[in-house]
Write an enzyme that holds these catalytic residues in place. Structure first.
Site, PDB file in Angstrom:
ATOM      1  N   GLY A  16       0.735  -0.970   0.307  1.00 39.01           N
ATOM      2  CA  GLY A  16      -0.058  -0.132  -0.111  1.00 39.01           C
ATOM      3  C   GLY A  16       0.726   1.004   0.009  1.00 39.01           C
ATOM      4  NE  ARG A  84      -0.227 -19.675  -2.714  1.00 38.82           N
ATOM      5  CZ  ARG A  84      -1.407 -19.452  -2.586  1.00 38.82           C
ATOM      6  NH1 ARG A  84      -1.897 -18.826  -2.914  1.00 38.82           N
ATOM      7  NH2 ARG A  84      -2.179 -19.727  -2.576  1.00 38.82           N
ATOM      8  CG  ASP A 120       4.182  -6.887   7.355  1.00 36.16           C
ATOM      9  OD1 ASP A 120       3.422  -6.333   6.325  1.00 36.16           O
ATOM     10  OD2 ASP A 120       2.902  -7.931   7.956  1.00 36.16           O
ATOM     11  CB  THR A 142       3.435   0.590   6.967  1.00 33.45           C
ATOM     12  OG1 THR A 142       1.947   0.309   7.098  1.00 33.45           O
ATOM     13  CG2 THR A 142       4.556   0.196   7.606  1.00 33.45           C
ATOM     14  CG  ASP A 144      -0.871  -0.171   8.973  1.00 29.49           C
ATOM     15  OD1 ASP A 144      -1.270   0.535   8.470  1.00 29.49           O
ATOM     16  OD2 ASP A 144      -0.382  -1.225   7.831  1.00 29.49           O
ATOM     17  CG  ASP A 146       2.403  -3.136  10.895  1.00 24.29           C
ATOM     18  OD1 ASP A 146       3.400  -3.156   9.250  1.00 24.29           O
ATOM     19  OD2 ASP A 146       1.633  -4.218  10.470  1.00 24.29           O
ATOM     20  NE  ARG A 188      -1.124  -4.426   7.652  1.00 25.81           N
ATOM     21  CZ  ARG A 188      -0.235  -5.775   7.314  1.00 25.81           C
ATOM     22  NH1 ARG A 188      -0.339  -6.528   6.588  1.00 25.81           N
ATOM     23  NH2 ARG A 188       1.427  -5.679   7.791  1.00 25.81           N
TER      24      ARG A 188
HETATM   25  O1  F6P Z   1      -0.805  -1.183   5.027  1.00 24.41           O
HETATM   26  C1  F6P Z   1      -1.694  -0.019   4.899  1.00 24.41           C
HETATM   27  C2  F6P Z   1      -3.225   0.247   5.258  1.00 24.41           C
HETATM   28  O2  F6P Z   1      -3.625   1.394   4.208  1.00 24.41           O
HETATM   29  C3  F6P Z   1      -3.558  -0.973   5.772  1.00 24.41           C
HETATM   30  O3  F6P Z   1      -3.898   0.240   7.206  1.00 24.41           O
HETATM   31  C4  F6P Z   1      -4.945  -1.649   5.772  1.00 24.41           C
HETATM   32  O4  F6P Z   1      -5.379  -2.420   6.381  1.00 24.41           O
HETATM   33  C5  F6P Z   1      -5.172  -1.529   4.095  1.00 24.41           C
HETATM   34  O5  F6P Z   1      -3.328  -0.974   3.633  1.00 24.41           O
HETATM   35  C6  F6P Z   1      -6.343  -1.540   3.281  1.00 24.41           C
HETATM   36  O6  F6P Z   1      -5.373  -2.573   1.955  1.00 24.41           O
HETATM   37  P1  F6P Z   1      -5.830  -1.952   0.130  1.00 24.41           P
HETATM   38  O7  F6P Z   1      -5.421  -0.508  -0.047  1.00 24.41           O
HETATM   39  O8  F6P Z   1      -6.096  -3.007  -0.087  1.00 24.41           O
HETATM   40  O9  F6P Z   1      -7.126  -1.668   0.876  1.00 24.41           O
END
Ligand code: F6P
Length: 365
Positions: A16, A84, A120, A142, A144, A146, A188
């Site tokens: 992301g 994968r 990650d 990120t 997040d 995390d 997340r």
């Molecule tokens: O990891 C970043 C993040 O924005 C998370 O906080 C969220 O859960 C996820 O990506 C959303 O992913 P997507 O852009 O695929 O909807």
């Protein structure tokens, strides 16, 4: 054995997006060209561009004027896993390992090392590539926050700033209408954004995945506030939060993605439950991808610049297959293998959790 000399590198952004990606790309490209005379390639759309052999030469001008711009000039993807890779075959999806094709693409272009800017998922795949002989350096991205091994990732500060501004705005309407307002933030499986934005925005209740909540406790808390004359409450909930006896709320599943689960929707669900529990009027707002956009904060621009510069300097000093980190105020690095498959979560005894509890914030458990 001396490390192979690095003359040509490629840089990619995976997973992301988040504010500060362009600032890292700029730092990587400028340091590589300016200081070390390297040739630099930019891979388009993360690992997908590697699989499809899509990349362009990056020169000084390509990264000029992007320090303050959100997103990534390279594009990204969080569904392509070279180990994968999902291929549609008729009505079925088949998974194949195309990692050797990626290595061939890099070898044919004489690329000596890859700078992977990602979270990650991206680092787990980078660690797999390292095992297959690719030379890499990772840069921790990120919103997040995390990623294991670093105290902070770039993008987090901007997301917290955006979420805090939203909480501040929700505060005034909550107060006018005497409502319970819920702000759902991303993150997340980790509660870093909720914890930081919740504290910064003066939330009454903060709900994070690491501390499963008790609905009865939240209800009692907001009713007690009402009895004390506080006729509104602000609840900040992380998308991964869950009740003690409940599950995380999944919004969708993305086939082919390294982590196919997308969380989201706990906010509106909780709003109905709190109304049922307390009789108070409740509304929810989901901030969603707004948190990933916009111009990076000065903190993130500086962090991103330091990360990008450090990645190149360490690589040229012979460091291989490491993630650049900020640990205890120092830029250093740790082996990618130590990062893969782990995330950094909020501990119940984290100083900010303790400080929030001390000023009367409820964690619902
Ligand atoms: O990891 C970043 C993040 O924005 C998370 O906080 C969220 O859960 C996820 O990506 C959303 O992913 P997507 O852009 O695929 O909807």
């Amino acid at each position: 054995m001396t490390a192979k000399r690095i003359r040509t590198i490629a840089v990619m952004t995976g997973g992301g997006d988040c504010p500060g990606l362009n600032a890292v790309i700029r730092a990587v490209v400028k340091t590589a060209i300016n200081k070390h005379g390297l040739e630099v390639w930019g891979v388009q759309d993360g690992y997908l561009g590697l699989i499809e052999n899509r990349m362009d030469r990056l020169n000084f001008n390509d990264v000029s004027n992007i320090l303050t711009v959100g997103g990534t000039i390279l594009g990204t993807s969080n569904v392509a896993n070279p180990f994968r890779f999902a291929v549609q075959s008729g009505a079925q999806i088949q998974y194949t390992d195309v990692s050797s094709d990626c290595l061939r693409v890099l070898a044919e272009r004489k690329i000596d090392a890859l700078i992977c800017i990602g979270g990650d998922g991206t680092m787990a795949m980078a660690a797999q590539f390292a095992k297959k002989g690719l030379t890499l350096m990772g840069v921790p991205k990120t919103i997040d926050n995390d990623l294991y091994g670093t105290d902070v990732t770039f993008g987090f500060d901007t997301a917290v700033t955006t979420a805090t501004e939203a909480i501040d705005k929700v505060h005034t309407t909550a107060s006018s209408h005497h409502r319970v307002m819920i702000v759902e933030v991303m993150g997340r499986y980790a509660g870093w954004i909720a914890l930081h934005a919740g504290v910064a925005g003066g939330a009454d209740v903060i709900l994070i995945p690491e501390i499963p909540y008790d609905l009865g406790q939240i209800g009692a808390y907001v009713l007690e506030r009402s009895r004390r004359g506080k006729r509104f409450s602000i609840i900040v909930v992380a998308e991964g939060a869950r009740a003690k006896d409940g599950q995380m709320v999944v919004s969708k599943r993305i086939a082919g993605s390294p982590d196919p689960i997308r969380l989201g929707g706990i906010g509106p669900r909780l709003a109905d439950q709190i109304t049922d529990e307390t009789g108070l009027e409740c509304r929810a707002v989901i901030l969603g991808h707004v948190q990933r956009g916009g111009t990076p904060t000065p903190y993130d621009r500086i962090l991103a610049t330091n990360f990008g510069h450090t990645a190149i300097e360490l690589l040229l000093k012979g460091c291989r297959n490491h993630l650049v980190v900020l640990k205890d105020g120092r830029f250093s690095s740790i082996p990618l293998g130590r990062v893969a498959g782990r995330i950094k979560t909020v501990s119940r005894s984290h100083p900010l959790v303790q400080a929030a509890r001390a000023v009367g914030t409820s964690f619902g458990g």
